[in-house]
Design a protein around this motif. Structure first.
Motif, PDB file in Angstrom:
ATOM      1  N   CYS A  41      -4.164  -1.890   2.965  1.00 62.27           N
ATOM      2  CA  CYS A  41      -5.165  -2.739   2.392  1.00 62.27           C
ATOM      3  C   CYS A  41      -4.949  -2.358   1.035  1.00 62.27           C
ATOM      4  O   CYS A  41      -4.453  -1.550   0.131  1.00 62.27           O
ATOM      5  N   ALA A  42      -5.477  -3.756   0.267  1.00 60.66           N
ATOM      6  CA  ALA A  42      -5.427  -3.594  -1.207  1.00 60.66           C
ATOM      7  C   ALA A  42      -6.664  -3.331  -1.891  1.00 60.66           C
ATOM      8  O   ALA A  42      -6.829  -2.824  -3.001  1.00 60.66           O
ATOM      9  N   GLU A  43      -7.741  -3.197  -1.103  1.00 57.93           N
ATOM     10  CA  GLU A  43      -9.183  -3.212  -1.594  1.00 57.93           C
ATOM     11  C   GLU A  43     -10.153  -2.340  -0.416  1.00 57.93           C
ATOM     12  O   GLU A  43      -9.818  -2.694   0.558  1.00 57.93           O
ATOM     13  N   PRO A  44     -11.153  -1.562  -0.889  1.00 59.87           N
ATOM     14  CA  PRO A  44     -11.240  -1.330  -2.537  1.00 59.87           C
ATOM     15  C   PRO A  44     -10.134  -0.287  -2.972  1.00 59.87           C
ATOM     16  O   PRO A  44     -10.215  -0.165  -4.184  1.00 59.87           O
ATOM     17  N   ARG A  45      -9.356   0.464  -2.165  1.00 61.84           N
ATOM     18  CA  ARG A  45      -8.414   1.502  -2.755  1.00 61.84           C
ATOM     19  C   ARG A  45      -7.158   1.141  -2.165  1.00 61.84           C
ATOM     20  O   ARG A  45      -6.921   1.230  -0.698  1.00 61.84           O
ATOM     21  N   PRO A  46      -6.326   0.513  -2.748  1.00 66.63           N
ATOM     22  CA  PRO A  46      -4.958   0.254  -2.569  1.00 66.63           C
ATOM     23  C   PRO A  46      -4.301   1.263  -1.581  1.00 66.63           C
ATOM     24  O   PRO A  46      -4.273   2.519  -2.210  1.00 66.63           O
ATOM     25  N   SER A  47      -3.792   1.035  -0.395  1.00 67.94           N
ATOM     26  CA  SER A  47      -3.208   2.045   0.534  1.00 67.94           C
ATOM     27  C   SER A  47      -2.258   1.724   1.516  1.00 67.94           C
ATOM     28  O   SER A  47      -2.278   0.214   1.719  1.00 67.94           O
ATOM     29  N   GLU A 134      -3.345   6.768  -0.532  1.00 68.95           N
ATOM     30  CA  GLU A 134      -4.008   5.758  -1.527  1.00 68.95           C
ATOM     31  C   GLU A 134      -3.116   5.856  -2.859  1.00 68.95           C
ATOM     32  O   GLU A 134      -2.618   6.794  -3.384  1.00 68.95           O
TER      33      GLU A 134
END
Ligand SMILES: Cc1cc2nc3c(=O)[nH]c(=O)nc-3n(C[C@H](O)[C@H](O)[C@H](O)COP(=O)(O)O)c2cc1C
Length: 162
Positions: A41-47, A134
């Motif tokens: 995922c890019a939001e809320p924490r790019p992972s 993260e």
């Protein structure tokens, strides 16, 4: 029940970018070549995630350090990728192109990109551990985006563009 051989035959048709995943544990660098890297995922924490074989030498080191760095290889990096898959671990970090970002895990200055990650979650799936990181820091080292690709059991490159 699908057998492992047929599964692998199918997976050989899935083109993948090639990465070197590194960590620094007790001041010693470790790493492996990996194609199992993916965005989470890019939001809320790019992972992002990588699946690491529990028998790989870097596996427990990443868990112990709780951090890793994903370095995306470019199309001239076949030899480097081979080195990080070969049994002779002593030669893996012998070049001078390594630096470090926030976590201390080796970041490859000549790679397409380095993602420096804090290990946040793991899931053991039989032989492998899915490691989710993260992303704490990113370097986009170069603009000539010509990736190294792994397909049908060998390294290749994109035909056009990149
Ligand atoms: C193209 C390629 C992709 C690979 N992808 C992965 C991967 O995603 N995860 C993994 O655990 N091992 C992967 N491997 C195997 C590891 O790179 C190899 O087992 C690793 O170097 C561990 O060896 P070591 O225990 O000697 O450090 C891959 C190997 C190659 C050649």
């Amino acid at each position: 029940m699908i057998d492992a051989f047929t599964f692998k035959l199918g997976m050989r048709r899935l083109a993948a970018g090639v990465c070197i995943v590194t960590t620094l544990d007790e001041e010693i660098p470790h790493g492996l070549v990996a194609t199992s890297v993916n965005s989470v995922c890019a939001e809320p924490r790019p992972s992002l995630l990588v699946c690491v074989n529990r028998s790989a030498s870097a596996h427990d080191r990443i868990l112990n350090a709780s951090s890793f760095c994903v370095n995306v290889l470019s199309d001239g990096d076949d030899d480097l990728a081979d080195r990080f898959a070969a049994a002779d671990r002593a030669r893996r970090f012998e070049s001078d192109r390594w630096t470090s970002l926030l976590t201390g895990a080796p970041a490859l200055e000549a790679s397409l990109a380095s993602f420096d990650c804090r290990l946040t979650q793991t899931a053991v799936i039989h032989s492998h551990t899915i490691m989710i990181g993260e992303v704490l820091d990113i370097r986009l080292w170069r603009d000539d985006i010509a990736p190294l690709v792994y397909i049908n059991g060998h390294f290749d490159r994109l035909g056009v563009g990149g």
